[in-house]
Design a protein around this motif. Structure first.
Motif, PDB file in Angstrom:
ATOM      1  N   MET A  34       0.839  -1.203   0.000  1.00 34.05           N
ATOM      2  CA  MET A  34       0.000   0.000   0.000  1.00 34.05           C
ATOM      3  C   MET A  34       0.867   1.245   0.000  1.00 34.05           C
ATOM      4  O   MET A  34       1.929   1.260   0.614  1.00 34.05           O
ATOM      5  N   THR A  35       0.365   2.274  -0.661  1.00 38.73           N
ATOM      6  CA  THR A  35       1.007   3.578  -0.631  1.00 38.73           C
ATOM      7  C   THR A  35       0.242   4.428   0.371  1.00 38.73           C
ATOM      8  O   THR A  35      -0.975   4.610   0.237  1.00 38.73           O
ATOM      9  N   ARG A  36       0.941   4.919   1.397  1.00 36.77           N
ATOM     10  CA  ARG A  36       0.295   5.775   2.407  1.00 36.77           C
ATOM     11  C   ARG A  36      -0.180   7.065   1.747  1.00 36.77           C
ATOM     12  O   ARG A  36       0.422   7.545   0.794  1.00 36.77           O
ATOM     13  N   VAL A  37      -1.234   7.626   2.285  1.00 35.79           N
ATOM     14  CA  VAL A  37      -1.778   8.879   1.768  1.00 35.79           C
ATOM     15  C   VAL A  37      -1.563   9.949   2.833  1.00 35.79           C
ATOM     16  O   VAL A  37      -2.169   9.894   3.897  1.00 35.79           O
ATOM     17  N   PRO A  38      -0.673  10.926   2.557  1.00 31.54           N
ATOM     18  CA  PRO A  38      -0.427  11.979   3.550  1.00 31.54           C
ATOM     19  C   PRO A  38      -1.714  12.718   3.892  1.00 31.54           C
ATOM     20  O   PRO A  38      -2.543  12.980   3.018  1.00 31.54           O
ATOM     21  N   PRO A  42      -7.136   8.286   9.575  1.00 33.26           N
ATOM     22  CA  PRO A  42      -6.547   6.991   9.938  1.00 33.26           C
ATOM     23  C   PRO A  42      -7.289   5.792   9.357  1.00 33.26           C
ATOM     24  O   PRO A  42      -6.715   4.726   9.207  1.00 33.26           O
ATOM     25  N   GLY A  45      -6.109   3.091   5.009  1.00 33.60           N
ATOM     26  CA  GLY A  45      -4.865   2.334   5.169  1.00 33.60           C
ATOM     27  C   GLY A  45      -3.850   2.726   4.121  1.00 33.60           C
ATOM     28  O   GLY A  45      -2.650   2.650   4.336  1.00 33.60           O
ATOM     29  N   GLY A  46      -4.322   3.146   2.958  1.00 33.33           N
ATOM     30  CA  GLY A  46      -3.454   3.538   1.858  1.00 33.33           C
ATOM     31  C   GLY A  46      -4.146   3.274   0.533  1.00 33.33           C
ATOM     32  O   GLY A  46      -5.348   3.023   0.481  1.00 33.33           O
ATOM     33  N   THR A  56      -8.738   2.576  -2.911  1.00 35.30           N
ATOM     34  CA  THR A  56      -8.534   2.988  -1.523  1.00 35.30           C
ATOM     35  C   THR A  56      -8.699   1.775  -0.612  1.00 35.30           C
ATOM     36  O   THR A  56      -9.694   1.054  -0.713  1.00 35.30           O
ATOM     37  N   GLU A  59      -9.086   0.618   6.421  1.00 36.21           N
ATOM     38  CA  GLU A  59      -8.689  -0.166   7.594  1.00 36.21           C
ATOM     39  C   GLU A  59      -9.926  -0.375   8.461  1.00 36.21           C
ATOM     40  O   GLU A  59     -10.345   0.526   9.188  1.00 36.21           O
TER      41      GLU A  59
END
Length: 146
Positions: A34-38, A42, A45-46, A56, A59
């Motif tokens: 997964m690529t985190r999303v700034p 919460p 998850g990414g 998307t 979580e």
């Protein structure tokens, strides 16, 4: 004749047993990078790349106010469709497809907070456990209350 049974794809989060309509499930996959999303909430998850489609990852532990998954445990992806949207629900383990009867259906248990209760359509009392019926459309729309 009214439909008296429903098929649910089941999965586990923490020690809870959940189900969603089979029709809403596109596929189930193992963990994907997964690529985190700034600055994302919460509950996100990414982002995952599903054969070229950016999806998307939600979580569900965060969404349902449960404790975080241990860092050494990788989630599985339940890819769902809600309207035009495709999303991945991050779950701990996959169960079976179960056919449940309308006569076993009950309203959501009072033990959940109102924030979580609104995500659960109800519960099915099975022989050995309670199956919580998640409302996929509300889970995916985390902008409404989250």
């Amino acid at each position: 004749m009214p439909k008296t049974t429903t098929q649910l794809c089941t999965f586990f989060i923490d020690k809870l047993f959940f189900g969603i309509e089979v029709e809403k499930v596109q596929e189930v996959t193992r963990y994907r990078e997964m690529t985190r999303v700034p600055l994302a909430p919460p509950v996100v998850g990414g982002l995952i790349n599903l054969r070229g489609q950016i999806v998307t990852a939600i979580e569900l532990r965060q969404r349902l106010n449960l404790t975080d998954r241990s860092p050494d445990t990788l989630p599985l992806n339940v890819i769902v469709r809600s309207g035009e949207e495709t999303a991945s629900l991050l779950v701990d383990d996959i169960g079976d497809v179960l056919e449940v009867s309308a006569e076993d259906f009950e309203t959501p248990p009072d033990t959940f907070t109102s924030q979580v209760r609104c995500l659960i359509r109800g519960a099915y009392k099975l022989k050995d456990r309670l199956l919580l019926f998640l409302d996929v459309d509300k889970v995916v729309d985390f902008t409404a209350n989250g």
